[in-house]
Design an enzyme around this catalytic site. Structure first.
Site, PDB file in Angstrom:
ATOM      1  N   GLU A 200      16.237  16.811  -6.850  1.00 16.99           N
ATOM      2  CA  GLU A 200      15.753  16.800  -8.230  1.00 16.99           C
ATOM      3  C   GLU A 200      16.822  17.332  -9.187  1.00 16.99           C
ATOM      4  OE1 GLU A 200      13.345  16.953  -5.649  1.00 16.99           O
ATOM      5  OE2 GLU A 200      13.054  14.993  -6.564  1.00 16.99           O
ATOM      6  N   ASN A 281      14.973  11.035  -2.332  1.00 12.31           N
ATOM      7  CA  ASN A 281      15.076  10.106  -3.454  1.00 12.31           C
ATOM      8  C   ASN A 281      16.503   9.997  -3.985  1.00 12.31           C
ATOM      9  OD1 ASN A 281      14.297  12.953  -4.499  1.00 12.31           O
ATOM     10  ND2 ASN A 281      15.220  11.984  -6.272  1.00 12.31           N
ATOM     11  N   ASP A 323      10.033   8.572  -6.670  1.00  9.51           N
ATOM     12  CA  ASP A 323      10.270   9.760  -5.843  1.00  9.51           C
ATOM     13  C   ASP A 323       9.500   9.664  -4.528  1.00  9.51           C
ATOM     14  OD1 ASP A 323      11.381  12.215  -5.072  1.00  9.51           O
ATOM     15  OD2 ASP A 323       9.630  13.317  -5.804  1.00  9.51           O
TER      16      ASP A 323
HETATM   17 CA    CA Z   1      12.293  14.210  -4.249  1.00 13.44          CA
END
Ligand code: CA
Length: 589
Positions: A200, A281, A323
């Protein structure tokens, strides 16, 4: 030259002889012990996954579907002080001690018989750490006389099992840049193998291998296409080849901050000599910024543990825009299909599909939904291995009237996933996987975003919503040969704990409501439950000690759901925190 080199060689010879003596004399957990863990040895719990392949299956059966009515607490141990939050660890058991990690990068050694605290190590965390999803830790690794675990400021710490004193400590990366770690390391052939967290924050996911006895780096393998891998020997750093091909599946420079965090760590399959690990991700979440497949994000990888070479990859969500990550664990098993036995691996992906791959080459065998609703794809093409997308993706903000917010869509599963980190189990007696699934969706939209070191790198907004009034969590028994759900247990709150299955025809898992529960492995009938005082989001384990079978599980509600769960978090805001370890055995009348 001869004169200059002669004493150098003698010195080198002397050092290697000393090292030879030292490693031969290492006592404690050996490579053979780790190969036997959970398979031949059930008096210990030596590794993440219980066995190397991560089946979380125990052949023990003193506690079984008939005797479980007599399962009672043997003792309980409180972690103490005001530091509570999510307790997601899998305990380890060795040599009469339980090693359990806890929130805020703590680790305890507890007497397995009595629950007496032997030592605690509280890692000093700096201000400004950047864990995305609570201050959790998932467990440790054992090797020699060391217990090794990772910390939220991206360090790896090795402690003496007897004393709790630090033997070595190595910085994995810079926490100020968004790196952290919470996964349990594994040790393979003397190397401690770890991933990194921070998807993130636009970190670059990678897998590192270090000498488990010294902490020194041996190889590092980035998992985002375009980055160079390295090996390290005698202070020399050597290039070990690019990951993929620069620019092939990423536009411009975005691969340089491409995410793909390997934040759950991996399992090891001795039969194919592969570390099997998932990648998270691609960064940022706004997929419109990075047209292309964005390899090797949201993928499953097989990595050679000796060199770090990627042997095969399979991407579950190309150009991930939700995500959906893809870090979910890869559990090795023998698939019996059409009269053949295939070396397979099972993966319940955050995107809602249960994948079965050939673990010798990464080829897709099947992909079937394990949740009731998937808005993003109708299936997976078995020929190409690619998802059949519906086109339901959050809109491009650059095409909106003011350029600030793209069209909002409702997507299921939510980004917390059809299944998140909590590890499933595979029972070779029933032939079933037991998957802790969740039913939820999200409103999601994209926004413009530029990378800034150490800042959240999403370009997305969201609100998670339950799909049903009466349940979110569903423990599902899945037949990997057909993809059919054989039974399910529905839970009001989302399931967030690991699963254990045994030859006693049992399946154990915890609930945020505080119960450790046991189910009949064949039918799903609930046979037993016990209230632990706070939510159970840890991983249950079992072992035999002095002729008795024990079960242990941490208790302490927290993790990503209360922080990111939107309407779901509000619905279960009454759940309370905690921090304790519970140990059970059969009552002797
Ligand atoms: Ca993630």
């Amino acid at each position: 030259m001869m004169h200059a080199r002669f004493p150098m060689n003698r010195l080198a010879l002397g050092v290697s002889l000393l090292l030879g003596v030292a490693s031969a004399a290492v006592a404690g957990v050996t490579d053979q012990n780790l190969l036997d863990a959970g398979v031949k040895d059930n008096k210990s719990v030596l590794t993440w996954g219980i066995d190397y392949q991560g089946t979380r299956y125990s052949p023990l059966k003193q506690i079984n579907a008939d005797t479980i009515k007599d399962l009672v607490p043997a003792w309980t141990f409180s972690y103490g002080d005001e530091k509570q939050r999510g307790q997601e660890a899998q305990p380890l058991v060795y040599n009469g001690k339980i090693f359990v990690t806890a929130s805020y990068s703590r680790i305890y050694a507890v007497d397995a018989k009595t629950g007496k605290k032997l030592w605690v190590y509280e890692h000093r965390l700096p201000d400004g750490i950047l864990p995305c999803c609570d201050v959790i830790n998932r467990g440790a690794a054992l090797y020699g006389d060391l217990v090794i675990y990772s910390t939220l400021d991206a360090q790896l710490v090795a402690l003496n099992q007897e004393t709790g004193k630090v033997v070595w400590r190595e910085k994995m990366d810079n926490y100020k840049d968004g790196y952290s770690n919470s996964a349990a390391p594994i040790v393979v052939k003397g190397l401690v193998i770890t991933g990194v967290s921070g998807g993130e924050f636009g970190v670059v996911g990678r897998v590192d291998a270090r000498d488990a006895l010294t902490g020194k780096l041996v190889w590092t393998r980035p998992v985002i296409e375009g980055h160079m891998g390295y090996t390290f020997k005698d202070g020399q750093k050597t290039e070990a080849g690019l990951t993929g091909e620069t620019g092939k599946t990423w536009p411009g420079d975005l691969w340089q901050t491409g995410g793909g965090a390997t934040w759950l760590g991996g399992y090891y399959d001795p039969e194919t000599d592969s570390v099997l690990i998932g990648t998270g991700n691609p960064a940022p979440w706004n997929a419109h910024t990075r047209p292309g497949d964005n390899l090797y994000s949201a993928s499953s990888l097989a990595i050679d543990p000796s060199t770090g070479k990627i042997k095969w990859h399979y991407q579950t969500t190309p150009n991930d825009g939700w995500d959906f990550d893809g870090v979910n664990e890869l559990v090795s098993f023998d698939l019996k299909k059409d009269g053949k036995t295939i070396k397979a691996v099972g993966k319940a992906d955050r995107n809602g599909f249960f994948y079965v791959l050939d673990r010798t080459n990464g080829k897709l065998i099947s992909a079937t939904p394990f949740v009731t609703k998937q808005t993003w794809a109708t299936g997976v093409d078995l020929k190409t291995g690619r998802p059949i997308e519906t086109g339901v993706r959050p809109g491009d903000p650059s095409k909106s009237a003011d350029g600030k917010k793209g069209e909002t869509v409702f997507s299921a599963p939510s980004f917390l996933g059809g299944k998140n980190w909590m590890p499933m189990a595979y029972n070779k007696d029933t032939g079933l996987f037991y998957v802790p699934a969740n039913e939820w969706g999200m409103d999601i939209w994209n926004e413009p975003i530029t990378y800034k070191k150490g800042a959240a790198y999403l370009g997305a907004g969201f609100n998670i919503k339950p799909l049903y009034d009466d349940y979110i969590g569903a423990l599902r028994a899945i037949d990997p040969a057909t993809g059919k759900i054989v039974w399910e247990y529905k839970n009001y709150s989302p399931l967030w704990g690991g699963v254990l299955t045994t030859a006693g025809n049992l399946v154990f898992t915890g609930t945020p409501e505080g119960f450790l529960k046991a189910f009949d492995a064949k039918t799903g009938k609930e046979l037993w439950s016990y209230q632990t005082g706070s939510g159970v989001v840890g991983c249950p384990v079992t072992w035999e000690m002095d002729g008795e079978q024990y079960i242990a599980v941490p208790s302490g509600w927290g993790g990503a759901v209360p922080l990111w769960g939107g309407e779901v978090a509000k619905r279960i805001s009454y759940l309370t925190q905690g921090g304790s370890l519970w140990v059970f055995k059969l009552h002797k009348s």
